[in-house]
Scaffold this active site. Structure first.
Site, short mmCIF file in Angstrom:
data_model
loop_
_atom_site.label_atom_id
_atom_site.label_comp_id
_atom_site.label_asym_id
_atom_site.label_seq_id
_atom_site.Cartn_x
_atom_site.Cartn_y
_atom_site.Cartn_z
N CYS A 2 0.98 -1.11 -0.05
CA CYS A 2 -0.01 -0.06 0.08
C CYS A 2 0.75 1.22 0.02
CB CYS A 2 -0.74 0.08 1.28
SG CYS A 2 -1.57 -1.50 1.39
N TRP A 74 -3.29 -2.63 -1.53
CA TRP A 74 -3.11 -4.01 -1.75
C TRP A 74 -3.96 -4.65 -0.75
CZ3 TRP A 74 0.60 -6.41 -5.28
CH2 TRP A 74 0.58 -7.69 -5.39
N GLY A 99 -0.67 -2.17 6.23
CA GLY A 99 -0.13 -3.22 7.12
C GLY A 99 -1.33 -3.93 7.69
N GLU A 479 22.33 -20.18 6.81
CA GLU A 479 22.37 -18.66 6.45
C GLU A 479 23.15 -17.59 7.38
OE1 GLU A 479 21.65 -17.13 3.97
OE2 GLU A 479 20.98 -15.16 5.07
N LYS A 483 25.94 -15.10 6.23
CA LYS A 483 25.88 -13.70 6.32
C LYS A 483 27.16 -13.19 7.00
CE LYS A 483 23.40 -12.56 4.24
NZ LYS A 483 22.64 -13.55 3.60
N HIS A 502 30.48 -35.53 14.90
CA HIS A 502 31.06 -36.14 13.83
C HIS A 502 32.21 -35.67 13.24
CE1 HIS A 502 27.82 -39.21 14.55
NE2 HIS A 502 26.93 -38.17 14.51
N LYS A 601 25.40 -8.77 -6.67
CA LYS A 601 24.30 -8.87 -6.00
C LYS A 601 23.63 -9.77 -6.97
CE LYS A 601 20.50 -7.94 -3.70
NZ LYS A 601 20.52 -8.62 -2.24
C1 AGP Z 1 23.14 -13.67 -0.38
O1 AGP Z 1 23.48 -13.20 0.69
C2 AGP Z 1 24.35 -13.80 -1.40
N1 AGP Z 1 24.66 -12.60 -1.80
C3 AGP Z 1 23.94 -15.14 -2.27
O2 AGP Z 1 24.33 -16.10 -1.95
C4 AGP Z 1 22.46 -15.02 -3.07
O3 AGP Z 1 21.57 -15.40 -2.02
C5 AGP Z 1 22.53 -15.88 -4.40
O4 AGP Z 1 23.68 -15.39 -5.25
C6 AGP Z 1 21.29 -16.15 -4.85
O5 AGP Z 1 20.83 -14.88 -5.54
P1 AGP Z 1 19.37 -14.96 -6.00
O6 AGP Z 1 18.59 -14.88 -4.84
O7 AGP Z 1 19.26 -13.40 -6.74
O8 AGP Z 1 19.16 -15.89 -6.95
#
Ligand code: AGP
Length: 606
Positions: A2, A74, A99, A479, A483, A502, A601
């Protein structure tokens, strides 16, 4: 998502509201409306569909005013319709809302018992009614508004007009952004910098829990406790507005804090809170498949790992999750009754695209959970299941990850219902649990930020870090480790907690922090045993848990406590301390957390 725009202005307000709403079209919507003070009374125009439909209504019945409030909706509670479009009206109040008000049903019953009548199916109308009840009790507008805020629970941004107060707009933010724009003799309220960009570049970002009263002369801002506060006025260029950091130092920090909003907007595409049902966008019959093959890379792959536990446990749907770059090279034995589901923030990742195309060539139906609706993946799959996290600028994926887990969780509920593993009542309960996620994400972010800070200093001195988890928390451990690696260049590994003995246990010493992600769920006892194995070898344990788990934490473990939550949404809530830890460690080491070395990215090469 929204969009909100409020103008206490000096020129005709209707065209200015329309101009601003057009800039918010990227957020997606299904109805639009405007309210304004006309001749001492509040009037409004609304339309189902697009801005052009609202413009057609305004052409037929113009609104001649200088103060007004606009909104693009939305639909969450209540189908897209004029009746459910905002602004919602109650007595002397016109209200717009972005929200979810979680406790709207109970409040609506209470208000109906008082004899209040409702015109819409929305949760929003309940807030307008609460404010009007306060006005009828003789409260001043700001006091009636504040009293209403004290009754509602959820993640929201609000804007309100009060009849008889033409020089006033009230606003509030909790879990959904809201900005104040400063003009010359006029003031603005907007969902983001882009909304007020046509009128001013001088903007204040409201903080969590803030509420505000704006008039021609300025803004009176109050914090969650009701104390007057100042929020910095910043110069924001309209072009940068869409990817503005707000009050944050880095996009990573902003996007971590965007997660309540990203989660809520993603839920809007999968849940019907009124009916209490979950469904894939445009519908999908999960009884037509007998296996789900999730394909992804990096963080998106970990989202799939987290979701596999839920989907198999809830829906009984066999679910494989595989790193896209490995999948097709083993020439997997797939069948047309398998659905190939890609998960990707960018929708452009070459490895994931290649795996998808391989599946398509084998005759599988393909779907994609994507944050970029115009991406290659979005165009090539049979089924597009979007996340609505908004633009993710930081190379490290945070809000996209929780948005992916949000979408996968909703799909897991839909699959469970379709496969008759749960009844309608259980589906409704799970939907209600999932609708709490935006608020609990907001509360978790507030609760853990300071807890993590001293731990970040310890971790920043480490050479190696281990992350351990069981069940869905194993995916979260992976994850969290990613990070930290990306954000600080410290070596970190995620491991299934049961696997630590292990082999990786050989790494344990007093210099290797072991971060254990463990809600007080049915894995907790066994995970506590793993923690004992670490402590017995002088390992330093950081336990990420909830209040009940903290009560059983070993004396020499450092503890980060997140709000209690249902296991269904624990992966969402428990992601926040891991993200904030990586962020704080990275910043303390002077790393470029938004654009770490060597990273892109979107990885568009195999
Ligand atoms: C995420 O922190 C990373 N930069 C990288 O692992 C990313 O998740 C991965 O390249 C997949 O990208 P996508 O989600 O755009 O497919």
């Amino acid at each position: 998502m929204c969009g909100i725009i409020g103008i206490v202005g000096v020129g005709p307000v209707a065209p200015r509201v329309v101009e601003s709403l057009r800039r918010l079209e990227y957020r997606g919507y299904d109805s639009a409306g405007i309210a304004a003070h006309v001749g001492g009374r509040l009037d409004r125009r609304r339309a189902k569909g697009k801005i052009r439909d609202l413009e057609a209504v305004l052409a037929e019945e113009p609104l001649h005013a200088t103060t007004g409030l606009g909104h693009t909706r939305w639909a969450t509670h209540g189908a897209p319709s004029v009746r459910n479009a905002h602004p919602q009206k109650s007595g002397r109040v016109m209200l717009v809302h972005n929200g979810i008000i979680e406790n709207f049903a109970a409040l609506k019953a209470e208000l109906k018992a008082m004899g209040r009548e409702f015109e819409s199916e929305t949760d929003t109308e309940v807030v307008a009614q609460l404010i009007d009840v306060g006005l009828e009790a003789g409260k001043a507008p700001i006091d009636a508004f504040k009293a209403a805020l004290g009754r509602i629970s959820g993640a929201y941004a609000l804007g309100a007009l009060i009849e008889g107060h033409e020089n006033l707009i009230l606003g509030a933010r909790r879990g959904s952004p809201l900005v104040v724009g400063y003009g010359e003799g006029e003031m603005f309220l907007g969902s983001d910098a882009l909304a007020v960009g046509p009128f001013t570049h001088r903007i204040s970002y409201l903080d969590e829990g803030d509420f505000v009263a704006i008039d021609h002369h300025g803004a009176r801002i109050f914090d969650a406790s009701g104390q007057p506060v100042e929020r910095a006025i910043r110069a924001v260029s309209a072009s940068a507005a869409l990817v503005e950091k707000g009050n944050y130092r880095h996009f990573m920090e902003k996007e971590i804090h965007d997660q309540p909003d990203a989660c809520q907007h993603t839920l809007s595409a999968y849940l019907d809170p009124i009916a209490g049902v979950a469904a894939a966008p445009e519908g999908f019959d999960f009884t037509t498949i007998d296996r789900l093959q999730i394909l992804a890379c990096g963080t998106a792959y970990y989202a799939g790992l987290v979701a596999r536990y839920l989907i198999e446990d809830l829906a009984g749907l066999p679910t494989d999750v595989e790193v896209a770059s490995e999948f097709r090279y083993r020439n997997p034995a797939v069948a047309p009754s398998t659905l190939a589901l890609a998960v990707s923030q960018s929708g452009e990742t070459a490895d994931t695209l290649a795996a998808l195309r391989w599946c398509k060539a084998k005759g599988l139906r393909t779907a994609a959970i994507v944050n970029a609706p115009e991406s290659t993946m979005s165009r090539e799959v049979d089924l597009l299941w979007p996340t609505h996290a908004g633009p993710e600028v930081c190379v490290l994926s945070t809000k996209a990850f929780t948005a992916q887990v949000t979408a996968l969780t909703a799909l897991g509920i839909a699959a469970a219902r379709a496969r008759a593993r749960i009844d309608a009542e259980e589906e409704k309960r799970l939907v209600e649990v999932l609708l709490e996620a935006p608020r609990l994400l907001s509360e978790a972010l507030e609760a853990v930020e300071d807890q993590v800070r001293p731990i970040a200093l310890d971790v920043s001195r480490a050479r190696d870090v281990l992350y351990l988890g069981r069940g869905p928390m194993f995916g979260l451990a992976l994850e969290g480790a990613l990070k930290l690696k990306e954000g600080s260049y410290i070596h970190a590994e995620g491991y299934a907690a049961g696997e630590m003995k292990h082999g990786p246990i050989a790494l344990i010493d007093e210099d290797t922090p072991v971060i254990v992600v463990a809600p007080s769920d049915h894995f907790f006892e066994k995970t506590m045993s793993n923690i004992s194995e670490v402590i017995a070898r002088n390992g330093s344990v950081i336990l990420v848990t909830d209040e009940r788990g903290a009560a059983h934490a070993p004396a020499n473990a450092k503890v980060v406590t997140v709000p209690e939550c249902d296991p269904l949404i624990a992966p969402l809530i428990f992601a926040t301390p891991l993200q904030l830890l990586a962020y704080q460690v990275g910043v303390s080491k002077g790393a470029d957390v938004d654009q770490p070395r060597n990273l892109a990215k979107s990885v568009t090469v195999e």
